[in-house]
Design an enzyme around this catalytic site. Structure first.
Site, PDB file in Angstrom:
ATOM      1  N   LYS A  59       0.854  -1.185   0.000  1.00  0.00           N
ATOM      2  CA  LYS A  59       0.000   0.000   0.000  1.00  0.00           C
ATOM      3  C   LYS A  59       0.892   1.238   0.000  1.00  0.00           C
ATOM      4  O   LYS A  59       1.743   1.395   0.872  1.00  0.00           O
ATOM      5  CB  LYS A  59      -0.916  -0.002   1.224  1.00  0.00           C
ATOM      6  CG  LYS A  59      -1.941  -1.124   1.195  1.00  0.00           C
ATOM      7  CD  LYS A  59      -2.666  -1.265   2.521  1.00  0.00           C
ATOM      8  CE  LYS A  59      -3.539  -0.083   2.811  1.00  0.00           C
ATOM      9  NZ  LYS A  59      -4.359  -0.289   4.040  1.00  0.00           N
ATOM     10  N   ASP A 152     -14.451   0.599   9.500  1.00  0.00           N
ATOM     11  CA  ASP A 152     -14.638   0.825   8.060  1.00  0.00           C
ATOM     12  C   ASP A 152     -14.981  -0.476   7.338  1.00  0.00           C
ATOM     13  O   ASP A 152     -14.422  -0.781   6.286  1.00  0.00           O
ATOM     14  CB  ASP A 152     -13.381   1.455   7.459  1.00  0.00           C
ATOM     15  CG  ASP A 152     -13.666   2.151   6.120  1.00  0.00           C
ATOM     16  OD1 ASP A 152     -14.853   2.446   5.851  1.00  0.00           O
ATOM     17  OD2 ASP A 152     -12.717   2.396   5.361  1.00  0.00           O
TER      18      ASP A 152
END
Length: 338
Positions: A59, A152
């Protein structure tokens, strides 16, 4: 001619790779892009370890786009802190991290499973299996000495393989239960999936992730894209999905509606209780005789309790009225009651 075509293919490959970050000196080679979040300045790549060909996920965070958060730590620092504590087969483990002039990189285990954010269709029974798999992960997170709230949960952050095993990713918003959030981190989840208490700035509980899971399951059941989920939510945070999936068994429908109750006290208190309630439930069909009997008994019990409560309120009101009257009137009322 073939030779020219091979050169052309190699050139296209070189051009393609040139658009990816060169991480070879750090021991990784980027293979392709898996996804990106323009708002948060994050790109996710599939890569391999140069020395072993092991596939990993990298990432990339744009340092210019991230802001200080949660006790002065940056978002990616918090995610690393959380991931280092986690050891679950369906949470990709933390491997490495490093910083370059304009970017920060987080390396994680690669799971060969596509995101639920892709348009995929599942049967209701398969969606139940996915729900069980996710709840098992949440039970692990919630039963730790320091419970973790993901904050989330949505289709894009859940990977599902061919055997319907779910994997939970992206812990950049996660926090330990009971840890006070900085003002800048409030209401940081995804609109439509964020529980109402987070919208209102109220404390989050173990039931907060259950709301987001419920909305995710409704997306799958109704074939609704994440960006369109708000179309099913009214001004009181109620999800109106029943007409879209009439084949659901009433007990499964009630279980799902309890997950997405606007008030967290009306949901299951934690993932363990939600999982325990879900396992014996049939997903499609109608009430059988036993279900009907149980529902009738519960209705009768609720009615009896309501009647008793009303009788108690009437008795209190009558007593209060008597005691508030002047002496002569009070004596008259007491004698009339006798």
């Amino acid at each position: 001619m073939v030779f020219v075509m091979e050169l052309d293919v190699n050139n296209r490959e070189a051009i393609r790779l040139s658009h990816y970050p060169d991480l070879s000196q750090l021991g990784y080679q980027v293979i392709r892009e898996l996804g990106r979040n323009q708002v948060e300045g994050r790109i996710t790549y599939l890569a391999k370890v140069c020395k072993s060909d092991q596939q990993v996920v990298i990432k990339e965070f744009n340092c210019a786009s991230t802001t200080a958060d949660w006790s002065g730590l940056k978002i990616y620092d918090r995610e690393i802190e959380i991931l280092r504590q986690l050891h679950h087969p369906r949470i990709p483990r933390y491997i490495d991290s490093f910083k370059m002039p304009e970017h920060f990189y987080l390396v994680q285990e690669y799971k060969n499973a596509p995101s639920l954010g892709l348009r995929r269709s599942f049967k209701p029974e398969e969606i139940k299996q996915i729900a069980v798999s996710i709840l098992e992960i949440l039970v692990y997170l919630q039963q730790r000495a320091d419970p973790i709230i993901h904050r989330d949960i949505k289709p894009e952050n859940i990977l599902v393989d061919d055997h319907l095993n779910a994997y939970l990713v992206d812990f950049d918003l996660a926090r330990l239960e009971g840890v006070k959030m900085a003002t800048s981190s409030l209401a940081s989840g995804t609109p439509g999936f964020m529980p109402p208490e987070e919208h209102l700035g109220h404390p989050l509980t173990l039931a907060s992730d259950l709301y987001s899971l419920g909305v995710t399951l409704i997306c799958l059941l109704t074939d609704t894209r994440s960006i369109d989920i708000c179309k099913l939510i009214d001004h009181k945070y109620r999800l109106n999905f029943q007409k879209l999936v009439p084949q659901l068994h009433p007990r499964f429908r009630l279980w799902l509606m309890k997950l997405v109750e606007s008030k967290c006290k009306h949901r299951y208190a934690n993932a363990f209780l939600a999982l325990k309630a879900l396992i014996p439930i049939q997903v499609t069909g109608t009430h059988n005789a036993i279900d009907t009997l149980v529902a009738a008994i519960k209705l009768r019990q609720r009615t009896a309790v309501l009647c008793l409560a009303m009788m108690g309120m009437m008795a209190v009101a009558t007593t209060t009225l008597i005691l508030s009257q002047p002496g002569d009137v009070k004596q008259h009322l007491l004698k009339s009651r006798e």
